[in-house]
Design a protein around this motif. Structure first.
Motif, PDB file in Angstrom:
ATOM      1  N   GLN A  47     -53.473  16.020 -86.462  1.00  5.80           N
ATOM      2  CA  GLN A  47     -53.588  16.339 -85.045  1.00  5.80           C
ATOM      3  C   GLN A  47     -52.899  15.301 -84.162  1.00  5.80           C
ATOM      4  O   GLN A  47     -52.593  15.576 -83.010  1.00  5.80           O
ATOM      5  CB  GLN A  47     -55.056  16.473 -84.647  1.00  5.80           C
ATOM      6  N   ALA A  48     -52.632  14.127 -84.700  1.00  7.00           N
ATOM      7  CA  ALA A  48     -51.976  13.074 -83.919  1.00  7.00           C
ATOM      8  C   ALA A  48     -50.498  13.356 -83.691  1.00  7.00           C
ATOM      9  O   ALA A  48     -49.912  12.885 -82.726  1.00  7.00           O
ATOM     10  CB  ALA A  48     -52.139  11.723 -84.613  1.00  7.00           C
ATOM     11  N   ASP A  50     -47.416  15.322 -82.509  1.00  6.94           N
ATOM     12  CA  ASP A  50     -47.144  16.273 -81.430  1.00  6.94           C
ATOM     13  C   ASP A  50     -45.673  16.695 -81.512  1.00  6.94           C
ATOM     14  O   ASP A  50     -44.787  15.840 -81.561  1.00  6.94           O
ATOM     15  CB  ASP A  50     -47.427  15.560 -80.109  1.00  6.94           C
ATOM     16  N   ARG A  56     -43.738  13.153 -81.599  1.00  9.65           N
ATOM     17  CA  ARG A  56     -44.326  11.891 -81.135  1.00  9.65           C
ATOM     18  C   ARG A  56     -45.763  11.782 -81.618  1.00  9.65           C
ATOM     19  O   ARG A  56     -46.325  12.737 -82.165  1.00  9.65           O
ATOM     20  CB  ARG A  56     -44.231  11.773 -79.626  1.00  9.65           C
ATOM     21  N   ASN A  57     -46.350  10.634 -81.395  1.00 11.67           N
ATOM     22  CA  ASN A  57     -47.676  10.303 -81.896  1.00 11.67           C
ATOM     23  C   ASN A  57     -48.673  10.250 -80.742  1.00 11.67           C
ATOM     24  O   ASN A  57     -48.550   9.419 -79.848  1.00 11.67           O
ATOM     25  CB  ASN A  57     -47.600   8.944 -82.612  1.00 11.67           C
ATOM     26  N   ARG A  58     -49.688  11.110 -80.795  1.00  9.11           N
ATOM     27  CA  ARG A  58     -50.716  11.142 -79.746  1.00  9.11           C
ATOM     28  C   ARG A  58     -51.889  10.220 -80.036  1.00  9.11           C
ATOM     29  O   ARG A  58     -52.739  10.025 -79.175  1.00  9.11           O
ATOM     30  CB  ARG A  58     -51.267  12.560 -79.586  1.00  9.11           C
ATOM     31  N   ASP A  59     -51.966   9.676 -81.243  1.00  7.88           N
ATOM     32  CA  ASP A  59     -53.081   8.781 -81.599  1.00  7.88           C
ATOM     33  C   ASP A  59     -53.143   7.649 -80.577  1.00  7.88           C
ATOM     34  O   ASP A  59     -52.123   7.073 -80.210  1.00  7.88           O
ATOM     35  CB  ASP A  59     -52.858   8.214 -83.003  1.00  7.88           C
ATOM     36  N   THR A  60     -54.330   7.312 -80.135  1.00  4.78           N
ATOM     37  CA  THR A  60     -54.462   6.272 -79.116  1.00  4.78           C
ATOM     38  C   THR A  60     -54.514   4.861 -79.694  1.00  4.78           C
ATOM     39  O   THR A  60     -54.410   3.889 -78.950  1.00  4.78           O
ATOM     40  CB  THR A  60     -55.731   6.504 -78.264  1.00  4.78           C
ATOM     41  N   ASN A 146     -50.058   6.492 -78.426  1.00  2.74           N
ATOM     42  CA  ASN A 146     -50.078   6.909 -77.019  1.00  2.74           C
ATOM     43  C   ASN A 146     -48.786   7.547 -76.538  1.00  2.74           C
ATOM     44  O   ASN A 146     -48.390   7.354 -75.388  1.00  2.74           O
ATOM     45  CB  ASN A 146     -50.440   5.731 -76.103  1.00  2.74           C
ATOM     46  N   ARG A 147     -48.094   8.256 -77.405  1.00  5.11           N
ATOM     47  CA  ARG A 147     -46.853   8.963 -77.030  1.00  5.11           C
ATOM     48  C   ARG A 147     -45.794   8.019 -76.463  1.00  5.11           C
ATOM     49  O   ARG A 147     -44.994   8.411 -75.619  1.00  5.11           O
ATOM     50  CB  ARG A 147     -47.148  10.069 -76.017  1.00  5.11           C
ATOM     51  N   LYS A 148     -45.759   6.781 -76.933  1.00  9.89           N
ATOM     52  CA  LYS A 148     -44.815   5.796 -76.399  1.00  9.89           C
ATOM     53  C   LYS A 148     -43.486   5.774 -77.137  1.00  9.89           C
ATOM     54  O   LYS A 148     -42.663   4.903 -76.910  1.00  9.89           O
ATOM     55  CB  LYS A 148     -45.443   4.402 -76.402  1.00  9.89           C
ATOM     56  N   LYS A 150     -40.588   8.768 -79.204  1.00 10.99           N
ATOM     57  CA  LYS A 150     -40.348  10.154 -79.581  1.00 10.99           C
ATOM     58  C   LYS A 150     -39.005  10.251 -80.293  1.00 10.99           C
ATOM     59  O   LYS A 150     -38.061   9.552 -79.958  1.00 10.99           O
ATOM     60  CB  LYS A 150     -40.331  11.026 -78.331  1.00 10.99           C
TER      61      LYS A 150
END
Length: 159
Positions: A47-48, A50, A56-60, A146-148, A150
């Motif tokens: 789920q992380a 995206d 990209r990575n949504r994991d916080t 944190n989507r930083k 892509k």
């Protein structure tokens, strides 16, 4: 686009080869939607990742690694692999390696880079001995949390 052209010219110059238009080379672009998670496939990890306008990575908290295929024309000769993407200016660093492996999976060559550039078009030149006709290439990238960071895609050019 101008940075992609500059990266291409630098990569070709590093190989001492003629430009692709003169050598009859073919470029094949693969979108980042073809990348997959290179991690334990837990629900949280899956789920992380995206796939909106790239990958990209949504994991916080955790950085996540993805692996992307490099599709080749099969002509052999020298090749350049381009990795396109972006990083956030507030602490996003994207780390990638392009690997070339023989038909048995043994590592032939590996090129790496780390970047915090807002937009990047990284070029990785491979001589024919590093990426012979029946070898396989792949791109592995560690995407920051944190989507930083892509990836947009990967392009291979053989000539």
């Amino acid at each position: 686009t101008s940075s992609l052209v500059a990266a291409f010219v630098a990569a070709i110059a590093g190989l001492g080869a003629a430009p692709a238009a003169m050598a009859g080379g073919k470029a094949i672009t693969t979108p980042a939607s073809a990348c997959v998670l290179q991690d334990t496939p837990t629900l949280e990890a899956l789920q992380a990742i995206d796939f909106v306008d790239g990958v990209r990575n949504r994991d916080t908290v955790r950085s996540r690694e993805v692996i992307c295929p490099v599709v080749r024309s099969g002509e052999g000769g020298n090749m350049v692999v381009f990795v396109d993407g972006e990083a956030s200016t507030d602490g996003g660093e994207v780390s990638c390696s392009v690997q070339s492996r023989d038909i048995r999976g043994a590592l032939l060559a590996q090129k790496t880079f780390n970047t915090t550039s807002l937009n990047f078009d990284a070029a990785f030149p491979f001589k024919q001995a590093e990426a012979p006709q029946f070898s396989y290439q792949q791109v592995k990238c560690l995407l920051p949390p944190n989507r930083k960071g892509k990836l947009h895609g990967v392009t291979s050019l053989e000539f």
